[in-house]
Motif scaffolding. Structure first.
Motif, PDB file in Angstrom:
ATOM      1  N   MET A 103       0.832  -1.212   0.000  1.00 26.86           N
ATOM      2  CA  MET A 103       0.000   0.000   0.000  1.00 26.86           C
ATOM      3  C   MET A 103       0.865   1.260   0.000  1.00 26.86           C
ATOM      4  N   VAL A 104       1.904   1.266   0.820  1.00 25.62           N
ATOM      5  CA  VAL A 104       2.797   2.438   0.857  1.00 25.62           C
ATOM      6  C   VAL A 104       3.469   2.608  -0.502  1.00 25.62           C
ATOM      7  N   SER A 105       3.932   1.519  -1.099  1.00 26.19           N
ATOM      8  CA  SER A 105       4.582   1.606  -2.400  1.00 26.19           C
ATOM      9  C   SER A 105       3.629   2.157  -3.461  1.00 26.19           C
ATOM     10  N   MET A 106       2.423   1.605  -3.532  1.00 24.96           N
ATOM     11  CA  MET A 106       1.454   2.055  -4.542  1.00 24.96           C
ATOM     12  C   MET A 106       1.081   3.521  -4.355  1.00 24.96           C
ATOM     13  N   ASN A 107       1.123   4.000  -3.107  1.00 25.53           N
ATOM     14  CA  ASN A 107       0.779   5.389  -2.824  1.00 25.53           C
ATOM     15  C   ASN A 107       1.992   6.305  -2.735  1.00 25.53           C
ATOM     16  N   GLY A 109       4.733   6.310  -5.360  1.00 22.33           N
ATOM     17  CA  GLY A 109       5.541   6.226  -6.572  1.00 22.33           C
ATOM     18  C   GLY A 109       5.972   4.826  -6.963  1.00 22.33           C
ATOM     19  N   ASN A 110       5.367   3.809  -6.401  1.00 20.61           N
ATOM     20  CA  ASN A 110       5.674   2.413  -6.755  1.00 20.61           C
ATOM     21  C   ASN A 110       7.163   2.084  -6.611  1.00 20.61           C
ATOM     22  N   PHE A 111       7.713   2.341  -5.447  1.00 20.13           N
ATOM     23  CA  PHE A 111       9.144   2.099  -5.228  1.00 20.13           C
ATOM     24  C   PHE A 111       9.532   0.627  -5.309  1.00 20.13           C
ATOM     25  N   LEU A 112       8.559  -0.284  -5.307  1.00 24.07           N
ATOM     26  CA  LEU A 112       8.868  -1.708  -5.433  1.00 24.07           C
ATOM     27  C   LEU A 112       9.053  -2.144  -6.885  1.00 24.07           C
ATOM     28  N   SER A 113       8.566  -1.353  -7.812  1.00 20.99           N
ATOM     29  CA  SER A 113       8.615  -1.717  -9.221  1.00 20.99           C
ATOM     30  C   SER A 113      10.041  -2.018  -9.677  1.00 20.99           C
ATOM     31  N   TRP A 114      10.215  -3.155 -10.341  1.00 22.74           N
ATOM     32  CA  TRP A 114      11.477  -3.636 -10.904  1.00 22.74           C
ATOM     33  C   TRP A 114      12.511  -4.066  -9.862  1.00 22.74           C
ATOM     34  N   LYS A 115      12.117  -4.178  -8.598  1.00 17.93           N
ATOM     35  CA  LYS A 115      13.018  -4.807  -7.634  1.00 17.93           C
ATOM     36  C   LYS A 115      12.963  -6.316  -7.892  1.00 17.93           C
TER      37      LYS A 115
END
Length: 189
Positions: A103-107, A109-115
């Motif tokens: 939820m934090v990532s989606m809200n 800037g999607n900091f999990l993307s491509w990890k």
């Protein structure tokens, strides 16, 4: 330096799950990356309350220590989670943590993307595949890259120290960790 954050969901001090993650950490470090294992053992992780405050705060409004993990994850290049299997599923506090991290990532800037990363399940007899599938949902819905290995990322163990007796399970987990490290080096330079 490139880094892989690892999250151990076992409540036991000297757990098989931690033992497996320590083997994975050694492999990651041999590839020239930093590896850090964080344990949920002493934490009291609460479930998401869907307050939506993470959109403004860029962290979770609940103050139970998970924000420290979120901050480490924001700068990490990889993320591996390890959970014992209880009644055919991952530990509840791990799943609560993953839901809030997502939820934090989606809200924010999607900091999990491509990890790069994925799950590892440790159990006495069964429930591994259902647990892996349950944990995989977190990686897929967050636009993450999950490498394979030579088998499913599962280790059979019950009593402390038994994980090392499952040679194939340890080899599979270590190969997975190496694949995580190699992908990070290829993708992120």
């Amino acid at each position: 330096m490139k880094k892989v954050l690892m999250l151990c969901a076992s409540p036991r001090k000297e757990s098989n799950t931690m033992q497996v993650l320590e083997e994975c950490a050694r492999t990651i470090e041999e590839s020239g990356l930093e590896a850090e294992i964080v344990s949920l053992r002493q934490m009291k992780i609460r479930s998401c309350i869907a307050c939506g405050k993470c959109a403004q705060l860029h962290q979770c409004a609940l103050k139970d220590g998970l924000n420290d993990i979120i901050e480490k994850l924001k700068v990490a290049d990889g993320f591996i989670i390890g959970s014992p299997v209880y009644f055919g599923t991952a530990r509840g506090d791990l799943m609560s943590a993953l839901q809030r991290i997502g939820m934090v990532s989606m809200n924010s800037g999607n900091f999990l993307s491509w990890k790069v990363g994925g799950p590892i399940a440790v159990a006495r007899r069964g429930g591994h595949t259902a647990t892996i599938q349950e944990m995989l949902m977190f990686f897929f819905i967050n636009d993450m890259i999950v490498p394979g290995s030579t088998y499913w990322n599962m280790v059979f163990a019950h009593q402390p120290g038994e994980a090392e007796e499952d040679t194939e399970g340890i080899q599979t987990a270590v190969r997975f960790a190496d694949n995580v490290a190699q992908l990070i080096l290829k993708i992120k330079g």
